[in-house]
Scaffold this active site. Sequence first.
Site, mmCIF file in Angstrom:
data_model
loop_
_atom_site.group_PDB
_atom_site.id
_atom_site.type_symbol
_atom_site.label_atom_id
_atom_site.label_comp_id
_atom_site.label_asym_id
_atom_site.label_seq_id
_atom_site.Cartn_x
_atom_site.Cartn_y
_atom_site.Cartn_z
ATOM 1 N N THR A 85 0.838 -1.107 -0.039
ATOM 2 C CA THR A 85 0.023 0.072 0.058
ATOM 3 C C THR A 85 0.750 1.335 -0.049
ATOM 4 O OG1 THR A 85 -1.642 -1.244 1.247
ATOM 5 C CG2 THR A 85 -1.848 1.057 1.136
ATOM 6 N N PHE B 291 -6.295 -6.549 -1.050
ATOM 7 C CA PHE B 291 -7.363 -6.209 -0.263
ATOM 8 C C PHE B 291 -7.417 -7.496 0.801
ATOM 9 C CE2 PHE B 291 -7.927 -3.847 -3.985
ATOM 10 C CZ PHE B 291 -8.347 -2.841 -3.520
ATOM 11 N N LEU B 292 -6.775 -8.300 0.913
ATOM 12 C CA LEU B 292 -6.958 -9.363 2.011
ATOM 13 C C LEU B 292 -7.110 -9.024 3.311
ATOM 14 C CD1 LEU B 292 -4.155 -10.347 3.665
ATOM 15 C CD2 LEU B 292 -3.378 -10.976 1.554
ATOM 16 N N LYS C 8 -7.205 1.649 -2.931
ATOM 17 C CA LYS C 8 -6.619 0.990 -1.687
ATOM 18 C C LYS C 8 -6.696 1.797 -0.488
ATOM 19 C CE LYS C 8 -5.120 -1.752 0.921
ATOM 20 N NZ LYS C 8 -5.779 -3.127 1.468
ATOM 21 N N PHE D 78 -18.794 -4.812 9.117
ATOM 22 C CA PHE D 78 -18.060 -3.820 9.826
ATOM 23 C C PHE D 78 -18.801 -2.832 10.694
ATOM 24 C CE2 PHE D 78 -13.573 -4.234 8.798
ATOM 25 C CZ PHE D 78 -13.644 -5.323 7.921
ATOM 26 N N GLN E 35 -19.676 -4.130 13.912
ATOM 27 C CA GLN E 35 -19.399 -4.503 15.158
ATOM 28 C C GLN E 35 -18.796 -3.693 16.214
ATOM 29 O OE1 GLN E 35 -17.749 -8.520 14.968
ATOM 30 N NE2 GLN E 35 -17.622 -8.660 17.113
ATOM 31 N N CYS F 180 -2.720 -1.831 9.656
ATOM 32 C CA CYS F 180 -3.337 -1.187 8.194
ATOM 33 C C CYS F 180 -4.211 -0.076 8.592
ATOM 34 C CB CYS F 180 -3.786 -2.291 7.257
ATOM 35 S SG CYS F 180 -2.470 -3.057 6.471
ATOM 36 N N LYS G 249 -2.718 3.149 10.444
ATOM 37 C CA LYS G 249 -1.560 3.735 9.379
ATOM 38 C C LYS G 249 -2.363 4.284 8.243
ATOM 39 C CE LYS G 249 0.511 0.116 6.554
ATOM 40 N NZ LYS G 249 -0.098 0.305 5.304
ATOM 41 N N LYS H 52 -7.037 -9.064 15.991
ATOM 42 C CA LYS H 52 -8.289 -9.802 15.444
ATOM 43 C C LYS H 52 -8.195 -11.043 15.731
ATOM 44 C CE LYS H 52 -9.137 -10.292 11.312
ATOM 45 N NZ LYS H 52 -9.393 -10.073 9.766
HETATM 46 P P1 NAD Z 1 4.931 -7.500 7.039
HETATM 47 O O1 NAD Z 1 5.851 -6.565 7.734
HETATM 48 O O2 NAD Z 1 4.131 -8.659 7.453
HETATM 49 O O3 NAD Z 1 6.246 -7.781 5.819
HETATM 50 C C1 NAD Z 1 7.029 -7.059 5.392
HETATM 51 C C2 NAD Z 1 8.117 -8.019 4.748
HETATM 52 O O4 NAD Z 1 9.112 -7.121 3.776
HETATM 53 C C3 NAD Z 1 9.141 -8.219 6.032
HETATM 54 O O5 NAD Z 1 9.391 -9.498 6.022
HETATM 55 C C4 NAD Z 1 10.441 -7.622 5.991
HETATM 56 O O6 NAD Z 1 11.620 -8.157 6.148
HETATM 57 C C5 NAD Z 1 10.437 -7.450 4.164
HETATM 58 N N1 NAD Z 1 11.540 -6.194 3.634
HETATM 59 C C6 NAD Z 1 11.188 -5.144 4.086
HETATM 60 N N2 NAD Z 1 12.031 -4.347 3.216
HETATM 61 C C7 NAD Z 1 12.643 -5.285 2.380
HETATM 62 C C8 NAD Z 1 13.595 -5.067 1.191
HETATM 63 N N3 NAD Z 1 14.074 -3.958 0.759
HETATM 64 N N4 NAD Z 1 13.972 -6.329 0.588
HETATM 65 C C9 NAD Z 1 13.340 -7.459 1.069
HETATM 66 N N5 NAD Z 1 12.612 -7.799 2.034
HETATM 67 C C10 NAD Z 1 12.240 -6.511 2.702
HETATM 68 O O7 NAD Z 1 3.998 -6.466 5.987
HETATM 69 P P2 NAD Z 1 2.571 -6.847 5.401
HETATM 70 O O8 NAD Z 1 1.749 -6.845 6.478
HETATM 71 O O9 NAD Z 1 2.773 -7.981 4.638
HETATM 72 O O10 NAD Z 1 2.294 -5.750 4.582
HETATM 73 C C11 NAD Z 1 3.079 -5.456 3.370
HETATM 74 C C12 NAD Z 1 2.259 -4.444 2.586
HETATM 75 O O11 NAD Z 1 1.168 -4.839 2.117
HETATM 76 C C13 NAD Z 1 2.248 -3.004 3.485
HETATM 77 O O12 NAD Z 1 2.201 -1.844 2.456
HETATM 78 C C14 NAD Z 1 0.623 -3.171 3.785
HETATM 79 O O13 NAD Z 1 -0.007 -2.071 4.019
HETATM 80 C C15 NAD Z 1 -0.032 -3.851 2.737
HETATM 81 N N6 NAD Z 1 -1.344 -4.751 2.914
HETATM 82 C C16 NAD Z 1 -1.218 -5.510 4.135
HETATM 83 C C17 NAD Z 1 -2.268 -6.420 4.471
HETATM 84 C C18 NAD Z 1 -2.377 -6.927 5.677
HETATM 85 O O14 NAD Z 1 -3.297 -7.493 5.981
HETATM 86 N N7 NAD Z 1 -1.040 -7.173 6.539
HETATM 87 C C19 NAD Z 1 -3.288 -6.261 3.597
HETATM 88 C C20 NAD Z 1 -3.359 -5.423 2.470
HETATM 89 C C21 NAD Z 1 -2.223 -4.771 2.069
HETATM 90 C C1 UGA Z 2 -7.961 -4.770 6.855
HETATM 91 C C2 UGA Z 2 -9.118 -4.968 5.621
HETATM 92 O O1 UGA Z 2 -10.434 -5.592 6.044
HETATM 93 C C3 UGA Z 2 -8.560 -5.387 4.250
HETATM 94 O O2 UGA Z 2 -9.365 -5.575 3.154
HETATM 95 C C4 UGA Z 2 -7.250 -4.848 4.014
HETATM 96 O O3 UGA Z 2 -6.670 -5.743 2.909
HETATM 97 C C5 UGA Z 2 -6.276 -4.882 5.168
HETATM 98 O O4 UGA Z 2 -6.789 -4.136 6.271
HETATM 99 C C6 UGA Z 2 -5.078 -3.954 4.955
HETATM 100 O O5 UGA Z 2 -4.896 -3.245 4.149
HETATM 101 O O6 UGA Z 2 -4.205 -4.396 5.700
HETATM 102 P P1 UGA Z 2 -7.198 -6.691 8.722
HETATM 103 O O7 UGA Z 2 -6.619 -5.420 9.146
HETATM 104 O O8 UGA Z 2 -6.510 -7.728 8.445
HETATM 105 O O9 UGA Z 2 -7.962 -5.970 7.106
HETATM 106 O O10 UGA Z 2 -8.550 -6.745 9.513
HETATM 107 P P2 UGA Z 2 -10.215 -6.353 9.855
HETATM 108 O O11 UGA Z 2 -10.933 -7.589 9.673
HETATM 109 O O12 UGA Z 2 -10.365 -5.431 8.744
HETATM 110 O O13 UGA Z 2 -10.172 -5.833 11.021
HETATM 111 C C7 UGA Z 2 -9.427 -4.532 11.138
HETATM 112 C C8 UGA Z 2 -9.946 -4.056 12.723
HETATM 113 O O14 UGA Z 2 -11.042 -3.802 12.656
HETATM 114 C C9 UGA Z 2 -9.741 -5.362 14.007
HETATM 115 O O15 UGA Z 2 -8.960 -4.782 14.943
HETATM 116 C C10 UGA Z 2 -10.961 -5.453 14.017
HETATM 117 O O16 UGA Z 2 -11.296 -6.290 15.348
HETATM 118 C C11 UGA Z 2 -11.701 -4.277 13.781
HETATM 119 N N1 UGA Z 2 -13.028 -4.572 13.635
HETATM 120 C C12 UGA Z 2 -13.453 -4.991 12.343
HETATM 121 C C13 UGA Z 2 -14.207 -4.011 14.420
HETATM 122 O O17 UGA Z 2 -13.684 -3.432 15.527
HETATM 123 N N2 UGA Z 2 -15.444 -4.058 14.118
HETATM 124 C C14 UGA Z 2 -15.940 -4.491 13.006
HETATM 125 O O18 UGA Z 2 -17.130 -4.659 12.695
HETATM 126 C C15 UGA Z 2 -15.087 -5.102 11.926
#
Ligand code: NAD
Ligand code: UGA
Length: 421
Positions: free
Chosen positions: A117, A145-146, A199, A244, A246, A255, A258, A315
């Site tokens: 993101t 969007f996972l 996003k 969403f 609850q 996410c 931030k 969560k």
């Molecule tokens: P994370 O912190 O779990 O993983 C990031 C990984 O990247 C780490 O293992 C780190 O060591 C590695 N890394 C960092 N810089 C590097 C580099 N230069 N070369 C190689 N490896 C490197 O992050 P995440 O939760 O998977 O999120 C990744 C991105 O996806 C973020 O931008 C986040 O906003 C977005 N996103 C996350 C989720 C989620 O549910 N976690 C969902 C949708 C989008």
């Molecule tokens: C969220 C989005 O749902 C994903 O689509 C997106 O890809 C992701 O952020 C991201 O960009 O990282 P995630 O953070 O994994 O996913 O979890 P959610 O299920 O969205 O919950 C986020 C927070 O909201 C949790 O603390 C959860 O407890 C809270 N929540 C959720 C509530 O308080 N009430 C609700 O009804 C739903």
Amino acid sequence: MNVCIIGAGYVGLTTAAVLAKLGHTVHCVDENEQKIAALKRGDVPIYEPGLAELFTDHQSRLFFHHKQIHVEADVIFICVGTPADSKGKPDVSYVNRAIADLTPHINEKQTLVIKSTVPIGTNERIYNHFKNEGKHIHVVSNPEFLREGSAIFDSLYPDRIVIGLREDDDRSLSIMQALYAGIHAPYIVTSLSGAEMIKYAANAFLATKISFINEMARLCEAYGVDVVDVAKGIGLDGRIGPHFLQAGIGYGGSCFPKDVTALQQMAYEQNVRPYMLEATKTINDTQLNWYVQKIKRTLGHMSKKRIAVLGIAFKPNTDDIRESPAVSLIKKLHAHGANVIAHDPKAVLHNVDVKQANTLEEAIAQADALIVATDWDEYKQLNWAYVKQMMSGNVVIDGRNCLPREAIMNAGLNYVGVGRG
Ligand code: NAD
Ligand code: UGA
């Protein structure tokens, strides 16, 4: 296809497992040596339901590398973190480092997909960076969007696939469609910046729904109304939808907090006052304190009271504690002098001087009060008569409005929810 994924975190590893399942060969690169060593041994370093099984099933197509980019890949994904910096702006230094590492190796036949993101304009900047190096690279914005806890399902059955492209890029869409062949979802094809904005807007909207219902919970509390009924009553309206809504102790995770702040900062940079985002964040920032006041009113003083806090993760179905409201709650109760004992099926409490119980029984035994801070199924399914026998006190505080109120009250316990009258 031959795929290289830079960043083996929640998104990178899920993407790797799903692409391997679809038949691609996937090389995961991470700068964290321990993580790569674990993956090479067959250990999955995060808890995400179904991930370990996919890794085992498709291990012949999955490879892990410390730092070394797989230069022969057809498609290269950037999945590194973009956390908030000290001012709340997205820290794109990990993305920049990954791009710098790629620069000497990448060639014009390859497709570079940014899944992290990233702030609006980043993909265009990356394209221009390579152009200045004399390379016309196909840069695609493909935001993710996972949700953690259901990441595999969300990736296999997404609501949509968003593809951001440069205007003159006729090739990349068919590459992305070939890559995701087997996944059936509508494609939204837009500009690079359009995809970046989708996003942020999606996360901001979902966070806003949560803050909205949390504000309604405060009002319901004042009027003696049950916010769960209100959520049901408005959620059945197809224009509003049931998701969403609850109410609880606020949203957390790596996410929503931030990304809402990041979008707010981007708005200020463009001289646009983001009233809605400000409200969403303010409600979330004050929700936990509002609820702690309610806990104090319920329990009287907290000093030395034994409080079992069930849930540490932000969560259910994840071990992720980044920005976890449950952890903030544990810290606040501890600071109020309570004798807190925490429990979580998967997450581990770090850097807090609070004991974590190994079993639910250990947490609940002799507790004066029990607070559910994360809505894990195993807490919802507790045998409340047995809980009553184990506890010293009789207060059950449902910080996620997820527990069966009637069953708890029938067991002779007092039930306290969020905005439930
Ligand atoms: P994370 O912190 O779990 O993983 C990031 C990984 O990247 C780490 O293992 C780190 O060591 C590695 N890394 C960092 N810089 C590097 C580099 N230069 N070369 C190689 N490896 C490197 O992050 P995440 O939760 O998977 O999120 C990744 C991105 O996806 C973020 O931008 C986040 O906003 C977005 N996103 C996350 C989720 C989620 O549910 N976690 C969902 C949708 C989008
Ligand atoms: C969220 C989005 O749902 C994903 O689509 C997106 O890809 C992701 O952020 C991201 O960009 O990282 P995630 O953070 O994994 O996913 O979890 P959610 O299920 O969205 O919950 C986020 C927070 O909201 C949790 O603390 C959860 O407890 C809270 N929540 C959720 C509530 O308080 N009430 C609700 O009804 C739903």
